[in-house]
Design a protein around this motif. Structure first.
Motif, mmCIF file in Angstrom:
data_model
loop_
_atom_site.group_PDB
_atom_site.id
_atom_site.type_symbol
_atom_site.label_atom_id
_atom_site.label_comp_id
_atom_site.label_asym_id
_atom_site.label_seq_id
_atom_site.Cartn_x
_atom_site.Cartn_y
_atom_site.Cartn_z
ATOM 1 N N LEU A 5 0.850 -1.194 0.000
ATOM 2 C CA LEU A 5 0.000 0.000 0.000
ATOM 3 C C LEU A 5 0.883 1.240 0.000
ATOM 4 O O LEU A 5 1.962 1.248 0.600
ATOM 5 C CB LEU A 5 -0.896 0.000 1.242
ATOM 6 N N SER A 6 0.419 2.279 -0.667
ATOM 7 C CA SER A 6 1.196 3.518 -0.700
ATOM 8 C C SER A 6 1.294 4.119 0.695
ATOM 9 O O SER A 6 0.421 3.935 1.542
ATOM 10 C CB SER A 6 0.558 4.512 -1.672
ATOM 11 N N GLN A 7 2.396 4.821 0.919
ATOM 12 C CA GLN A 7 2.657 5.402 2.236
ATOM 13 C C GLN A 7 3.000 6.890 2.132
ATOM 14 O O GLN A 7 3.567 7.345 1.132
ATOM 15 C CB GLN A 7 3.840 4.692 2.913
ATOM 16 N N THR A 8 2.646 7.599 3.181
ATOM 17 C CA THR A 8 3.078 8.983 3.370
ATOM 18 C C THR A 8 3.584 9.111 4.800
ATOM 19 O O THR A 8 2.882 8.722 5.739
ATOM 20 C CB THR A 8 1.922 9.965 3.137
ATOM 21 N N LYS A 9 4.798 9.579 4.960
ATOM 22 C CA LYS A 9 5.433 9.708 6.269
ATOM 23 C C LYS A 9 5.404 8.391 7.046
ATOM 24 O O LYS A 9 5.181 8.359 8.258
ATOM 25 C CB LYS A 9 4.783 10.834 7.083
ATOM 26 N N GLY A 10 5.596 7.313 6.326
ATOM 27 C CA GLY A 10 5.701 6.019 6.982
ATOM 28 C C GLY A 10 4.382 5.394 7.396
ATOM 29 O O GLY A 10 4.374 4.397 8.114
ATOM 30 N N GLU A 11 3.235 5.962 6.943
ATOM 31 C CA GLU A 11 1.927 5.384 7.248
ATOM 32 C C GLU A 11 1.167 5.131 5.963
ATOM 33 O O GLU A 11 1.340 5.862 4.971
ATOM 34 C CB GLU A 11 1.113 6.331 8.132
ATOM 35 N N PHE A 12 0.295 4.124 5.970
ATOM 36 C CA PHE A 12 -0.556 3.895 4.813
ATOM 37 C C PHE A 12 -1.445 5.120 4.584
ATOM 38 O O PHE A 12 -2.030 5.663 5.523
ATOM 39 C CB PHE A 12 -1.455 2.675 5.028
ATOM 40 N N ASP A 13 -1.546 5.546 3.309
ATOM 41 C CA ASP A 13 -2.374 6.724 3.022
ATOM 42 C C ASP A 13 -3.653 6.376 2.257
ATOM 43 O O ASP A 13 -4.473 7.258 1.986
ATOM 44 C CB ASP A 13 -1.562 7.790 2.267
ATOM 45 N N ASP A 29 -5.970 1.583 -8.280
ATOM 46 C CA ASP A 29 -6.515 2.823 -7.726
ATOM 47 C C ASP A 29 -7.541 2.451 -6.654
ATOM 48 O O ASP A 29 -8.534 1.783 -6.950
ATOM 49 C CB ASP A 29 -7.174 3.623 -8.864
ATOM 50 N N LEU A 30 -7.327 2.871 -5.416
ATOM 51 C CA LEU A 30 -8.219 2.461 -4.334
ATOM 52 C C LEU A 30 -9.475 3.316 -4.243
ATOM 53 O O LEU A 30 -10.299 3.091 -3.352
ATOM 54 C CB LEU A 30 -7.461 2.456 -3.000
ATOM 55 N N THR A 31 -9.670 4.259 -5.151
ATOM 56 C CA THR A 31 -10.980 4.908 -5.239
ATOM 57 C C THR A 31 -11.937 4.074 -6.075
ATOM 58 O O THR A 31 -13.150 4.155 -5.917
ATOM 59 C CB THR A 31 -10.896 6.326 -5.839
ATOM 60 N N THR A 32 -11.405 3.279 -6.998
ATOM 61 C CA THR A 32 -12.242 2.466 -7.883
ATOM 62 C C THR A 32 -12.006 0.970 -7.738
ATOM 63 O O THR A 32 -12.781 0.178 -8.267
ATOM 64 C CB THR A 32 -11.981 2.840 -9.352
ATOM 65 N N PHE A 33 -10.915 0.580 -7.051
ATOM 66 C CA PHE A 33 -10.520 -0.826 -6.952
ATOM 67 C C PHE A 33 -10.279 -1.413 -8.342
ATOM 68 O O PHE A 33 -10.583 -2.587 -8.602
ATOM 69 C CB PHE A 33 -11.564 -1.654 -6.192
ATOM 70 N N ARG A 41 -4.208 5.523 -0.883
ATOM 71 C CA ARG A 41 -4.391 5.981 -2.268
ATOM 72 C C ARG A 41 -4.248 4.855 -3.285
ATOM 73 O O ARG A 41 -5.114 4.668 -4.138
ATOM 74 C CB ARG A 41 -3.376 7.084 -2.577
ATOM 75 N N TRP A 42 -3.159 4.110 -3.227
ATOM 76 C CA TRP A 42 -2.897 3.092 -4.242
ATOM 77 C C TRP A 42 -2.422 1.804 -3.588
ATOM 78 O O TRP A 42 -1.964 1.799 -2.444
ATOM 79 C CB TRP A 42 -1.819 3.570 -5.235
ATOM 80 N N LEU A 43 -2.519 0.770 -4.377
ATOM 81 C CA LEU A 43 -2.019 -0.537 -3.971
ATOM 82 C C LEU A 43 -1.159 -1.068 -5.112
ATOM 83 O O LEU A 43 -1.551 -0.980 -6.278
ATOM 84 C CB LEU A 43 -3.217 -1.450 -3.707
ATOM 85 N N PHE A 44 -0.007 -1.603 -4.788
ATOM 86 C CA PHE A 44 0.915 -2.135 -5.797
ATOM 87 C C PHE A 44 1.085 -3.641 -5.559
ATOM 88 O O PHE A 44 1.042 -4.113 -4.407
ATOM 89 C CB PHE A 44 2.272 -1.449 -5.712
ATOM 90 N N VAL A 45 1.308 -4.383 -6.629
ATOM 91 C CA VAL A 45 1.529 -5.825 -6.509
ATOM 92 C C VAL A 45 2.425 -6.267 -7.659
ATOM 93 O O VAL A 45 2.391 -5.678 -8.747
ATOM 94 C CB VAL A 45 0.187 -6.591 -6.503
ATOM 95 N N ASN A 46 3.228 -7.301 -7.392
ATOM 96 C CA ASN A 46 4.163 -7.771 -8.424
ATOM 97 C C ASN A 46 3.621 -8.991 -9.157
ATOM 98 O O ASN A 46 2.865 -9.788 -8.605
ATOM 99 C CB ASN A 46 5.518 -8.120 -7.816
#
Length: 678
Positions: free
Chosen positions: A114-122, A140-144, A124-129
């Motif tokens: 999960l995307s982070q800001t200042k070391g916390e989940f924010d 995009d976690l607004t639309t999944f 916004r987005w999710l990444f996977v390999n």
């Protein structure tokens, strides 16, 4: 002892504890706490406290669950085509699967970030390999929805990915299988001479989340397994476990386990940035694809890229180090303070815990034990915080709570062990059913974990659920970790292999969830923004149907003039502007899939009629009381016939539209009145 005997003996020693623990754990009811059902029960109409996103392993997808209930909320298609909604089949999303190997409609999804800001989940987005054809996807976690896939060039088996830095500056990855770079025809036995590894840094645009391959670091030909990035005091550094420092290329279960210790790579990526600015990189011609969805049209644009930038540690001092790590390591995890790094050796009875400040001191004092390809090897003892003695068998992964405790899964002894990071004291252990791989604590890899729940994702599930033939359900187990002792409170089956997961407070995602796409923002070139604009157009053998969907009809619903050999593109625009009113579209005899179109979206299905006749199409999503009536016919004439294009609405249905709307409105009003009275 010959090689075959060595293998058999080794396997027996590894598996014996599994059999023993499996036998001991058959009676599992006694370990379930009496109030477990109450702890995981979420009343009808109430929401779960957390989202848990699980990678689907060989399914190539991601699933979203609610915690603590374990309810499946959604399957998000990522690396595999998904006929349920047309992902990868619609003309808009097909380019998402373009790679330098061609169209690849499957992959092996492994690690969620999960995307982070200042070391916390924010939120916004999710990444996977993608593990097989090396790729990284962004959701995009607004639309999944999967909105971007970037191929990583010149690597093989992208298992070690995509690990995020604490402000989402980079996604870090490493090759699992070293290969000749650039690829060339060489004997495999020349592995040590010709095979190399790469560590990759993908930058993330802070506003839009767009990914770009920023640079790669050329490394010795080891197997790069897992990674974490530093946080707080260690921000700016990456840590990656490697195995096969023997550089074997056959029978790795024996030949890659000869040394007592392997190596952990330690990267100063701030230094790498400096070298990039100074131009100390080389450029290499290659091929990889970047596939990006346009937000307003929903169309994926695919671009081939041909150049990468490579940093070589020999030319970039103080950028890369190694430190020994116990035999055949796997997990590599950094505690919330950023000071402690846990390196697990799968074949070691102990766990090494490193100190970032001690590593820095060793670097400053040049306390090295040799070098490999110009990369200094830090003295093992100089970088140690300490050793966790005999915690279990087969340590794999570690996550952390908010009280200074670590939790590690042990594959062979089938348990989770809780221990104190500072004192290295073992505090508790709890059996799992059965061999656990990854575990997740909400926020457990960030600077601010939530210490309420832990989910173990297990590899073997026999006798946990009703049998379903040779292939059984996969399993996750929920533990309450709010007290001193862990409590198992729920088993729940999962889709695919639940390889890894990350969990986040629901209130970080729910407020931003998109309810529908604004029709006025739809820039799709084949959008039909109003039923009065529906039409059918022919261009040679290509026929474009500009169709709309609105409860409860498709327009046009009677179409004539198609011919055998045509390529018919149905461009369906959902005109609804309300939440939870998707419309589907299925064409009889289509050889691809259906479409599922969200309100305000346009999607396209290609149909190639093969024979003459009249064929039906219909809406596949039960959208209203008159859903069954939401259908139509397409007439196909012989190739070369002179039947003209003709389209319109079924007149009988059209004349009854007003009555149908009145019926639907009255039914909805009655339902609302009943609900309010209750």
């Amino acid at each position: 002892m010959d090689t075959k005997k060595m293998i058999n003996y080794g396997l027996w020693m590894l598996l014996l504890p599994v059999f023993m623990s499996s036998c001991e754990q058959k009676d599992t009811k006694k370990v379930i706490e009496g109030n477990a059902a109450q702890q995981v029960y979420v009343e009808p109409g109430e929401y779960d406290e957390f989202y848990a996103f699980m990678s689907g392993g060989f399914s190539g997808q991601i699933t979203a669950y609610g915690l603590p209930s374990g309810r499946l909320l959604r399957e998000i298609p990522v690396f595999s085509q998904y006929p349920e909604n047309g992902y990868g089949y619609s003309e808009e999303t097909k380019p998402m699967f373009n790679t330098s190997y061609g169209f690849v409609p499957w992959d092996d999804s492994h690690h969620i970030e999960l995307s982070q800001t200042k070391g916390e989940f924010d939120g916004r987005w999710l990444f996977v390999n993608g593990n097989n054809t090396p790729r990284i996807a962004r959701i995009d976690l607004t639309t999944f929805e999967t909105v971007e896939i970037l191929e990583i060039p010149d690597v093989a088996g992208l298992h070690c990915a995509p690990f995020i830095t604490e402000n989402s500056e980079y996604l870090v990855s490493g090759t699992r299988f070293s290969v000749p770079i650039p690829q060339k025809d060489v004997p495999i036995e020349t592995y040590k001479e010709n095979f190399k590894g790469l560590i990759n840094y993908v930058s993330v645009d802070p506003e839009h989340g767009h990914m770009e391959l920023a640079f790669q670091i050329e490394m010795p030909g080891f197997n790069y397994d897992l990674a974490r990035n530093g946080k707080a005091v260690s921000h700016g550094w990456s840590f990656l476990t490697t195995y096969n420092s023997e550089q074997a290329h056959s029978l790795l279960e024996v030949n890659a386990s000869q040394k007592d210790k392997d190596l952990m790579a330690i990267i100063n990526w701030k230094k790498a940035e400096q070298y990039m600015e100074e131009g100390r990189f080389t450029e290499r011609q290659t091929s990889y694809f970047h596939n990006l969805m346009d937000e307003s049209s929903g169309i994926v644009e695919s671009e081939e890229k041909t150049l990468t930038k490579i940093l070589n540690p020999k030319d970039c001092p103080d950028m890369v180090y190694f430190i020994p790590v116990p035999k055949s390591p796997h997990g590599c995890d950094v505690d919330p303070s950023g000071e402690y790094i846990v390196g697990n050796g799968k074949l070691s009875a102990d766990m090494s815990v490193y100190s970032f400040s001690k590593i820095q001191k060793a670097i400053e004092e040049e306390n090295f034990d040799g070098e490999i390809d110009g990369i200094p090897i830090i003295n093992y003892e100089a970088g140690l915080h300490g050793i966790l003695k005999k915690p279990g068998l087969g340590p794999l992964h570690t996550e952390f709570d908010d009280k200074g405790n670590a939790y590690t899964t042990f594959f062979i002894s089938s348990e989770v062990v809780k221990w104190d990071v500072e004192t290295k004291e073992i505090l508790d252990r709890h059996a799992t059913y059965y061999s656990p791989g990854h575990l997740v604590i909400p926020g457990g890899e960030t600077r601010k974990p939530d210490g309420k729940y832990l989910v173990a994702m297990n590899k073997i599930t026999k006798d946990r659920y009703l049998p379903t033939g040779p292939e059984l359900a996969h399993s996750a187990q929920l533990f309450d970790i709010s007290g001193d002792k862990m409590k198992l409170i729920l088993d729940f089956p999962t889709k695919g292999e639940p390889h890894y997961a990350q969990a986040i407070k629901a209130d970080k995602i729910m407020p931003n969830s998109k309810k529908f796409y604004n029709i006025e923002d739809n820039t799709h070139p084949h959008a039909t923004l109003g039923e009065g604009k529906t039409r059918v157009e022919r261009d040679g053998n290509d026929v474009h149907v500009y169709m709309t969907a609105m409860r409860s009809h498709l327009a046009p619903d009677n179409i004539e003039g198609f011919k055998v050999g045509d390529k018919v593109y149905f461009h369906l625009t959902n005109l609804e502007q309300d939440w939870d009113v998707p419309h589907g579209f299925a064409m009889q005899g289509a050889t691809n899939a259906e479409l599922l179109v969200m309100p305000g979206q346009t999607k396209t299905l290609l149909w190639e009629p093969k024979k003459v006749g009249v064929f039906a199409f219909y809406c596949t999503d039960f959208c209203s009381a008159l859903h069954q009536e939401m259908s139509g016919y397409a007439r196909v004439s012989p190739k070369g016939s002179d039947v003209k294009l003709k389209w319109g609405l079924n007149e009988e249905l059209r004349s009854g539209q007003q009555a149908a709307n009145e019926f639907y409105d009255q039914a909805r009003a009655n339902a609302n009145a009943t609900a309010s009275n209750n």
